[in-house]
Scaffold this active site. Structure first.
Site, short mmCIF file in Angstrom:
data_model
loop_
_atom_site.label_atom_id
_atom_site.label_comp_id
_atom_site.label_asym_id
_atom_site.label_seq_id
_atom_site.Cartn_x
_atom_site.Cartn_y
_atom_site.Cartn_z
N GLY A 25 0.78 -1.14 -0.36
CA GLY A 25 0.10 -0.25 0.08
C GLY A 25 1.22 1.16 0.37
N CYS B 36 9.97 -10.35 10.07
CA CYS B 36 8.57 -11.02 9.02
C CYS B 36 9.01 -11.18 7.86
CB CYS B 36 7.65 -9.14 8.71
SG CYS B 36 6.18 -9.75 7.98
N CYS C 133 4.45 -2.36 12.61
CA CYS C 133 3.56 -2.00 12.68
C CYS C 133 1.48 -2.19 13.01
CB CYS C 133 3.16 -3.05 11.00
SG CYS C 133 2.62 -4.42 11.24
#
Length: 374
Positions: free
Chosen positions: A54, A141, A238
């Protein structure tokens, strides 16, 4: 009147076939059945899956993949179901990725990997704080989500490569092996968070924006009319909100323990509200008695709930322990340029028997990992 005959079946290259029995294939059956048209009269170079967060970087990476005559599919990972007002996991980020994919004329899908994210990223983050270590959730991640679960899913669905918007480069060597290399834009370089990649992962990775500066990326997005052209970069973890912060997040998962602050002679000089929130090298957040010289955390002892502080000179060491080295191909010896934080400057050191021996004294840090990089 009789019905017209059915249209002829599409050519085999029109399909991405999922392999039966594979967990990723089963979870993505809708994605694996029929995919993306072939552009008439244009030779498709490769089928690529773009991880779209995004943000402007991954959106431009997707655009560049399209311009290279690849058959492109955009995928956004839904990783965190809790509170989020930062990073790349909010609902608005998924919407931004979908709009960018629509503007580029490519398919867009969302993969829910929340359970994997909790297991491999969030839980270890909490455990590291409990042990007095300093975790880097972005690295975990990449290690477990993007370049394990996502990459394996892409392969099972017949994709040739995955594309990400990391500011880094993949370079081919004369011997046929590949290396992760630094980006053109040194200020935005993200090669540090890709240190864990092995040869098979690097060979399946394409990093289109590694040869661009951040300004060039934004200019490209603007020329394509992408709304994310001026979107700010994500800076925070996040799954931790800016409003409530790390202490609130950890406090809901583990008990936070008040601690003592002592100097190098064992004299108590202050307190900390939570020993689990202190990291080696930290200066702020400790309630210290007045002093002329700034003092930094040089050691964190969870068992005794004690933080030792010292002067800037006492923060420096000549050697640092490391573990779990990752070599791009084979182990090598000699001098290295070693980077120990995401935006830190590389420093000269030699490697031997689990130790980094610094050419010049270096700031203390938690136990680190090491990899070879170009």
């Amino acid at each position: 009147p009789p019905r017209p005959p059915p249209p002829p079946p599409p050519p085999p290259d029109f399909f991405f076939k999922a392999k039966d029995g594979n967990r990723d294939a089963q979870e993505s059956r809708g994605l694996g059945d029929v995919y993306k048209r072939q552009i008439k009269g244009v030779r498709v170079m490769a089928r690529v899956m773009v991880a779209m967060s995004g943000g402007v970087d991954s959106s431009v990476a997707a655009a560049l993949a399209c311009e290279s005559n690849n058959e492109v599919v955009g995928v956004t990972l839904r990783l965190w179901g809790g509170e989020s007002d930062s990073g790349c996991c909010s609902v608005s980020d998924v919407d931004d990725a979908r709009r960018a994919a629509n503007a580029l004329g490519i398919e867009h899908h969302v993969f829910n990997l929340g359970d994997d994210f909790e297991k491999h990223v969030v839980s270890p983050y909490v455990e590291a704080h409990s042990a007095g270590l300093t975790p880097n959730p972005c690295i975990e991640c990449n290690r477990h989500i993007k370049f394990d679960r996502l990459l394996n899913r892409a392969k099972s669905l017949g994709f040739d490569k995955i594309v990400t918007g990391h500011h880094a480069r993949v370079v081919k060597r004369k011997d046929g092996t590949s290396r992760i290399a630094r980006a053109k834009d040194e200020a935005k370089d993200q090669s540090y968070v890709l240190y864990m990649l092995h040869q098979d992962q690097i060979s399946s990775l394409h990093l289109p924006i590694g040869d661009m500066t951040k300004d060039q990326v934004r200019e490209k997005a603007n020329s394509l009319g992408l709304r994310v052209a001026t979107k700010p970069d994500s800076q925070d973890v996040c799954f931790i909100t800016r409003e409530k912060g790390r202490a609130d997040f950890l406090g809901k998962r583990i008990p936070l323990t008040p601690g003592r602050v002592i100097d190098e002679n064992g004299v108590e000089v202050g307190q900390v509200e939570a020993i689990e929130l202190v990291t080696v090298g930290q200066r702020r957040g400790m309630l210290l008695a007045g002093g002329k010289e700034p003092r930094y955390a040089t050691n964190v002892n969870i068992e005794t709930a004690t933080v030792t502080v010292g002067t800037p000179d006492q923060l420096l060491v000549k050697k640092t322990e490391f573990r779990d080295p990752i070599w791009s191909e084979k182990k090598i010896k000699g001098e290295f340029l070693v980077q120990t934080s995401a935006h830190g400057k590389p420093k000269q050191a030699s490697v031997e028997d689990g130790l980094l021996r610094w050419e010049e004294p270096h700031q203390r840090m938690s136990l680190i990992h090491i990899s070879e990089q170009k």
